[in-house]
Design an enzyme around this catalytic site. Structure first.
Site, short mmCIF file in Angstrom:
data_model
loop_
_atom_site.label_atom_id
_atom_site.label_comp_id
_atom_site.label_asym_id
_atom_site.label_seq_id
_atom_site.Cartn_x
_atom_site.Cartn_y
_atom_site.Cartn_z
N TYR A 1 0.85 -1.19 0.00
CA TYR A 1 0.00 0.00 0.00
C TYR A 1 0.89 1.24 0.00
O TYR A 1 1.76 1.41 0.84
CB TYR A 1 -0.88 -0.03 1.25
CG TYR A 1 -2.05 0.94 1.28
CD1 TYR A 1 -2.18 1.97 0.37
CD2 TYR A 1 -3.04 0.81 2.26
CE1 TYR A 1 -3.25 2.85 0.42
CE2 TYR A 1 -4.12 1.69 2.32
CZ TYR A 1 -4.21 2.71 1.41
OH TYR A 1 -5.27 3.59 1.45
N CYS A 2 0.66 2.13 -0.99
CA CYS A 2 1.35 3.42 -1.05
C CYS A 2 2.87 3.22 -1.08
O CYS A 2 3.38 2.51 -1.94
CB CYS A 2 0.90 4.31 0.10
SG CYS A 2 1.47 6.02 0.02
N VAL A 3 3.62 3.84 -0.16
CA VAL A 3 5.08 3.74 -0.20
C VAL A 3 5.55 2.30 -0.01
O VAL A 3 6.63 1.93 -0.50
CB VAL A 3 5.73 4.65 0.85
CG1 VAL A 3 5.50 6.11 0.52
CG2 VAL A 3 5.23 4.33 2.25
N GLY B 1 4.14 -0.13 -1.40
CA GLY B 1 4.04 -0.68 -2.75
C GLY B 1 5.28 -0.34 -3.56
O GLY B 1 5.76 -1.16 -4.36
#
Length: 604
Positions: A336-338, A340
């Site tokens: 998720y987000c960073v 990822g």
């Protein structure tokens, strides 16, 4: 007759005196509160060499504007045209009000004001003065933003910086943000006889003490009680993370387990809010064996933590732990987000070292690897901001999470700053209990060395998409070697990881990819349980070179994209196994250490 008049005058004078005494008392109480706060702040900072976080955050320069010497002069014709339009619209606006509002009510700015939730209350329209104030504000704001677009011979990044700074200024100067120009605040002042302002002052001073804006009732939620309640246990702990395994809720589970990497800039329980909107609980109910990393909020011991730590001693290590625990060859992963971004690096490292088969699939929630279109957040990656990070972390080696919270709030200042200034500081309203806002205010400290490298290598240098520009433990990273099947989710209204930026994942990874464009943004676009039947998502099975081409032929599906993801991951999970033995937390070789959500998520 005279006696009666004298009596009324005496009564009026008494009433006036009582009012004067009351408002003098209100002012006195406000002054006393501010003096006590000042004394408290002086006592707290006396003798300390490091500035309080509140003071430092208040000095945030924001996106640096180019120096005045570097700004080209605007086209004189464009200036003349803008001035002409401004005065013509000003004249029309005043003529409408002088004509008793006949034309003003139908002006373009009146229509815009009616659609603007800041001015949606009827008081803004019912009183001619406030109607004029709101329309004049919108007219001036419109011309300020148009003025930015009129700038010529300015490079794209400079114009984005100027546009963001202008928008931030315009939002801050809204008449809704000031007591004297907001009819709702004036009404509340007379209704409560000033108590709303005293209550709001209490809220403001409390936030100044914390160095953080309050957005919800801080007492409404307790971890493990009414938020982050999915049953599970911490089964492994390192100086970087705790590994949580959740109790199965079905008799049989998919053979391939799911390992979730939440962003380390936030608490993991964004994926485990209340039971009705918990992605983790939903995934467990769907027959998945779910593991989650709960990252440690940085402290002095993590001053030397780097990218390698999050890749090798974080994600890669956890992948091996889960494989070994369940005796399975591969795991499904979510970043998720960073996290990822880091997952893409982990996959590239695994591919380069011949270990790609350890990951059956990779799902990316609003993640970026190519930062050429990273949105407004990239405007904060300036020399001034990097120097401020050094200043904030000089004595500790970590960056206080309140700094990042202030940055993210500034990206959506109208909703995440000024909304609370008006409702809580000016109107004195109580904070509402909202699980998402509780999580949003639950900040996480970051290793300063790693955070600065992240900003410089990714947002500034865009080195991740350059084959071999970065390395992990001496192994060059090349996203072009990643052939792991991937599910890429982007939020249509995401202001943190814009969909155009997330889309670029499909251009750099080489395995089969399913791209899904979800309704809403960075959080609500992800946290969208099927039972609520909200928003929508778009899919397109073809092959495209741009997001625009994808959208042009995409099929819209109402509701949550979660079931689509479950079908996709189910096709890559083999069969099912009994939910016994090591599939139950503590039933394998890793004994339980404590109940979920664990102690790391509670550390401050």
């Amino acid at each position: 007759m005279a006696d009666g008049q004298d009596g009324r005058e005496s009564a009026d004078m008494g009433s006036t005196l009582r009012d004067l005494q009351h408002w003098t008392g209100v002012i006195g109480r406000a002054q006393q509160m501010m003096l006590e706060h000042a004394a408290e702040a002086a006592a707290m900072t006396g003798g300390k060499t490091q500035e309080p976080i509140g003071a430092l955050v208040s000095e945030m320069p924001g996106p640096a504007l180019p120096g005045s010497a570097t700004l080209p002069l605007p086209d004189p014709a464009a200036i003349a045209r803008a001035q002409s339009e401004f005065w013509a619209e000003s004249l029309n606006l005043w003529q409408g009000f002088l004509a008793k509002g006949q034309d003003a009510a139908n002006s373009a700015f009146a229509i815009a004001a009616d659609k603007d939730k800041r001015f949606s209350a009827p008081q803004w329209r019912e009183h001619p003065l406030f109607d004029l104030i709101r329309q004049t504000y919108l007219m001036i704001a419109d011309h300020l933003m148009k003025g930015v677009e009129e700038l010529e011979d300015v490079d794209r990044r400079q114009k984005e910086q100027i546009r963001f700074a202008t928008k931030t200024f315009v939002e801050a100067m809204s008449p809704a943000n000031f007591a004297a120009t907001n009819p709702l605040v004036l009404e509340k002042m007379f209704e409560t006889r000033g108590e709303n302002l005293l209550r709001g002052l209490e809220y403001m001073l409390a936030d100044l003490r914390r160095g953080q804006l309050t957005q919800g009732d801080r007492t409404a939620f307790e971890l493990g009680v009414n938020i982050a309640t999915t049953p599970g246990k911490v089964i492994h702990e390192t100086p970087l993370y705790q590994l949580i395994q959740y109790e199965p809720m079905t008799d049989k589970v998919l053979d391939v387990p799911l390992l979730i990497f939440p962003p380390w800039i936030n608490r993991f329980y964004i994926l485990d809010l209340k039971p009705e909107n918990s992605f983790i609980r939903w995934a467990v109910e769907q027959g998945l064996t779910v593991f989650v990393l709960s990252w440690k909020s940085a402290d002095e011991t993590m001053a030397e933590t780097t990218m390698e730590d999050y890749v090798l001693r974080g994600q890669a290590e956890a992948i091996d732990l889960v494989r070994d625990l369940l005796d399975v060859p591969a795991v499904h992963t979510i970043g998720y987000c960073v996290a990822g971004t880091t997952l893409a690096m982990t996959l590239a490292w695994l591919a380069a070292t011949g270990q790609a088969a350890k990951v059956a699939s990779a799902t990316f929630f609003t993640a970026q690897v190519d930062f050429t279109e990273a949105g407004d957040l990239s405007l904060f990656v300036t020399d001034e901001q990097l120097k401020l990070i050094e200043k904030l972390s000089a004595n500790t080696g970590y960056l206080d999470g309140r700094y990042m919270a202030a940055t993210f709030n500034l990206l959506r200042g109208r909703d995440l700053i000024w909304n609370y200034v008006v409702n809580n500081y000016l109107l004195g309203q109580d904070y509402v209990p909202f699980d998402l806002l509780h999580w949003n205010s639950d900040v996480t400290n970051l290793p300063a060395k790693w955070h600065r490298a992240y900003l410089e290598d990714f947002y500034r240098g865009n080195r991740l998409v350059e084959a071999g520009a970065l390395n992990i433990a001496g192994t060059p990273i090349d996203l072009g070697r990643v052939e792991t099947p991937a599910y890429v989710e982007a939020g249509r209204e995401d202001h943190i990881a814009p969909p155009e930026s997330v889309w670029k994942l499909t251009q750099h990874l080489k395995g089969p990819i399913r791209f899904v464009l979800a309704g809403s943004g960075h959080i609500a676009g992800v946290i969208n349980p099927p039972a609520k039947n909200r928003y929508q998502y778009w899919t397109n099975p073809g092959t495209f070179s741009s997001l625009e081409d994808f959208i042009a032929g995409a099929v819209e599906t109402k509701g949550s994209w979660w079931p689509d993801w479950r079908n996709w991951i189910g096709e890559r999970s083999g069969g099912t196994v009994e939910a016994t033995g090591a599939r139950i937390p503590g039933g394998g070789k890793l004994p339980p250490l404590e109940e979920a959500p664990g102690s790391y998520v509670r550390s401050r």
